[in-house]
Design a protein around this motif. Structure first.
Motif, short mmCIF file in Angstrom:
data_model
loop_
_atom_site.label_atom_id
_atom_site.label_comp_id
_atom_site.label_asym_id
_atom_site.label_seq_id
_atom_site.Cartn_x
_atom_site.Cartn_y
_atom_site.Cartn_z
N MET A 1 -31.54 -20.22 -20.91
CA MET A 1 -31.42 -19.74 -19.54
C MET A 1 -30.80 -18.35 -19.56
O MET A 1 -29.88 -18.08 -20.33
CB MET A 1 -30.55 -20.71 -18.73
N ASN A 2 -31.27 -17.43 -18.71
CA ASN A 2 -30.66 -16.12 -18.60
C ASN A 2 -30.07 -15.93 -17.22
O ASN A 2 -30.28 -16.72 -16.31
CB ASN A 2 -31.68 -15.02 -18.92
N ASN A 3 -29.35 -14.81 -17.08
CA ASN A 3 -28.65 -14.59 -15.82
C ASN A 3 -29.60 -14.44 -14.64
O ASN A 3 -29.25 -14.75 -13.50
CB ASN A 3 -27.79 -13.33 -15.94
N GLY A 4 -30.83 -13.99 -14.91
CA GLY A 4 -31.79 -13.80 -13.83
C GLY A 4 -32.23 -15.08 -13.18
O GLY A 4 -32.85 -15.07 -12.13
N GLU A 5 -31.93 -16.22 -13.80
CA GLU A 5 -32.36 -17.50 -13.25
C GLU A 5 -31.51 -17.89 -12.04
O GLU A 5 -31.81 -18.83 -11.36
CB GLU A 5 -32.31 -18.58 -14.34
N PHE A 6 -30.40 -17.19 -11.87
CA PHE A 6 -29.60 -17.42 -10.67
C PHE A 6 -30.00 -16.39 -9.63
O PHE A 6 -29.74 -15.19 -9.79
CB PHE A 6 -28.10 -17.28 -10.99
N CYS A 21 -20.01 -22.29 -10.50
CA CYS A 21 -18.74 -22.52 -11.23
C CYS A 21 -17.78 -21.34 -11.12
O CYS A 21 -16.65 -21.42 -11.59
CB CYS A 21 -19.02 -22.84 -12.70
N LYS A 22 -18.27 -20.24 -10.53
CA LYS A 22 -17.46 -19.04 -10.29
C LYS A 22 -17.05 -18.32 -11.57
O LYS A 22 -16.14 -17.48 -11.55
CB LYS A 22 -16.18 -19.40 -9.48
N GLU A 23 -17.74 -18.60 -12.66
CA GLU A 23 -17.44 -17.90 -13.90
C GLU A 23 -18.33 -16.66 -14.03
O GLU A 23 -19.44 -16.62 -13.50
CB GLU A 23 -17.66 -18.80 -15.12
N ALA A 24 -17.81 -15.64 -14.73
CA ALA A 24 -18.55 -14.40 -14.92
C ALA A 24 -19.81 -14.65 -15.73
O ALA A 24 -19.81 -15.46 -16.66
CB ALA A 24 -17.68 -13.36 -15.61
N ILE A 25 -20.88 -13.96 -15.36
CA ILE A 25 -22.12 -14.08 -16.11
C ILE A 25 -22.49 -12.75 -16.78
O ILE A 25 -23.60 -12.59 -17.28
CB ILE A 25 -23.28 -14.56 -15.21
N GLU A 26 -21.52 -11.84 -16.77
CA GLU A 26 -21.65 -10.60 -17.51
C GLU A 26 -20.32 -10.25 -18.16
O GLU A 26 -19.25 -10.57 -17.63
CB GLU A 26 -22.06 -9.43 -16.59
N TYR A 27 -20.43 -9.63 -19.33
CA TYR A 27 -19.24 -9.13 -20.00
C TYR A 27 -19.38 -7.61 -20.11
O TYR A 27 -20.40 -7.12 -20.62
CB TYR A 27 -19.10 -9.74 -21.39
N ARG A 28 -18.38 -6.88 -19.62
CA ARG A 28 -18.47 -5.42 -19.59
C ARG A 28 -17.42 -4.81 -20.51
O ARG A 28 -16.27 -5.23 -20.52
CB ARG A 28 -18.28 -4.91 -18.16
N CYS A 44 -22.07 -23.42 -16.08
CA CYS A 44 -23.32 -24.04 -15.60
C CYS A 44 -24.46 -23.74 -16.55
O CYS A 44 -25.24 -24.63 -16.93
CB CYS A 44 -23.68 -23.51 -14.21
N GLN A 45 -24.56 -22.46 -16.93
CA GLN A 45 -25.64 -22.06 -17.82
C GLN A 45 -25.50 -22.70 -19.20
O GLN A 45 -26.49 -23.07 -19.83
CB GLN A 45 -25.66 -20.53 -17.94
N GLU A 47 -24.11 -25.57 -19.91
CA GLU A 47 -24.49 -26.99 -19.80
C GLU A 47 -26.01 -27.13 -19.75
O GLU A 47 -26.58 -28.01 -20.40
CB GLU A 47 -23.87 -27.61 -18.55
N GLU A 48 -26.66 -26.25 -18.98
CA GLU A 48 -28.12 -26.29 -18.87
C GLU A 48 -28.76 -25.94 -20.22
O GLU A 48 -29.77 -26.54 -20.62
CB GLU A 48 -28.59 -25.30 -17.79
N TYR A 49 -28.17 -24.97 -20.91
CA TYR A 49 -28.68 -24.55 -22.22
C TYR A 49 -28.59 -25.70 -23.22
O TYR A 49 -29.56 -25.99 -23.95
CB TYR A 49 -27.88 -23.34 -22.71
N ARG A 50 -27.46 -26.36 -23.26
CA ARG A 50 -27.28 -27.48 -24.18
C ARG A 50 -28.21 -28.64 -23.83
O ARG A 50 -28.76 -29.30 -24.72
CB ARG A 50 -25.82 -27.94 -24.16
N LYS A 51 -28.41 -28.87 -22.54
CA LYS A 51 -29.31 -29.92 -22.10
C LYS A 51 -30.74 -29.61 -22.54
O LYS A 51 -31.45 -30.49 -23.03
CB LYS A 51 -29.24 -30.05 -20.58
N GLN A 52 -31.15 -28.36 -22.37
CA GLN A 52 -32.50 -27.96 -22.75
C GLN A 52 -32.69 -28.09 -24.26
O GLN A 52 -33.72 -28.57 -24.73
CB GLN A 52 -32.74 -26.51 -22.32
#
Length: 271
Positions: A1-6, A21-28, A44-45, A47-52
């Motif tokens: 899953m990538n960030n664009g899926e949100f 989940c209010k967690e950052a989806i980018e690291y700067r 969230c991502q 968990e979804e990644y591990r599920k996939q």
């Protein structure tokens, strides 16, 4: 899953965050006065990644299992049409018999440990081979190594002396062997000796046999006690030592199938 899926994101201090989940989806990170932005998985991502990944791994394992089963079936049952002879295709004309045969499969591990097999006996065309193949296919589906053959085939394969030892070792590597049409083989000294060695080898190694035959249990018992023909007496004695006779009910399935086929052809040709 990538960030664009949100599709919807929330921005906190200029950094996109997951709306769930209010967690950052980018690291700067600023390096040499240049801003570098790296996508990261939030909770969230992740968990979804591990599920996939788990689903992909499960699908891979299932594919590999199906390939192993296919290989076992092709190598173990030479007649391709027998691959479809399963409990699922049973006509259920003899439900009690089907239940008994299924029970053997369900409790096979115990039978395997003790080398206990079955003698499926009855008249021609009653389904002896069919039920033997139901057992073979069900056990292959469960991952067991099964080989379907006949006394005539055993004799033929063992007739090549240069390969006999290698083939015998291969026979003895199976979890179960179906021996179809016992009693129809040619009666020669070489044939009876090879069949005895084969059956004795299975007994010694606790390899269960599923034997089909037109012989009744009484005929087999009489043959096992016939001192005038010790070659066959030895064979049938070893068979009765480990195999339990089961009568295949006298329903002429082969006759019924022939009638169905003739009716189908006649209808199609307008006869």
């Amino acid at each position: 899953m990538n960030n664009g899926e949100f599709e919807a994101k929330i921005v906190i201090n200029g950094v996109p965050h997951c709306p769930k989940c209010k967690e950052a989806i980018e690291y700067r990170k600023i390096f040499n006065d240049r801003l570098y932005i790296f996508p990261v998985r939030c909770k969230c991502q992740e968990e979804e990644y591990r599920k996939q990944k788990a689903q992909e791994q499960k699908a891979k394992h299932e594919f590999e299992r199906q390939m192993r089963i296919h290989k076992l079936r092709v190598n173990g049952i030479a007649v391709k049409s027998y691959h479809n002879w399963t409990f699922e295709s049973d006509d259920m004309m003899t439900p009690k018999l089907t239940m008994i045969i299924r029970e053997y499969v369900d409790k096979f591990e115990e039978s395997k440990e003790k080398g206990q097999g079955l003698i499926l006996w009855g008249d021609l065309g009653t389904g002896k081979t069919y039920y033997a193949m139901c057992i073979a296919n069900a056990l292959i589906d469960n991952g067991y190594k099964v080989y379907a053959t006949s006394p005539s085939q055993i004799v033929m394969q063992m007739s090549d002396i240069s390969k006999a030892e290698e083939r015998f070792k291969r026979f003895m590597s199976y979890d179960l062997i179906v021996l179809d049409d016992l009693g129809t083989e040619r009666s020669t000294n070489f044939a009876t000796e090879q069949i005895y060695e084969f059956i004795n080898g299975c007994n010694v190694r606790n390899i269960p046999l599923i034997i089909t035959t037109n012989y009744t249990p009484t005929m087999l018992k009489d043959a096992s006690q016939n001192t005038e023909n010790l070659s066959y007496a030895r064979i049938y004695s070893r068979i009765l030592e480990k195999c339990c006779p089961i009568k295949i009910n006298a329903i002429k399935r082969r006759v019924n199938k022939a009638i169905e086929n003739r009716a189908d052809i006649s209808k199609r040709l307008g006869l």
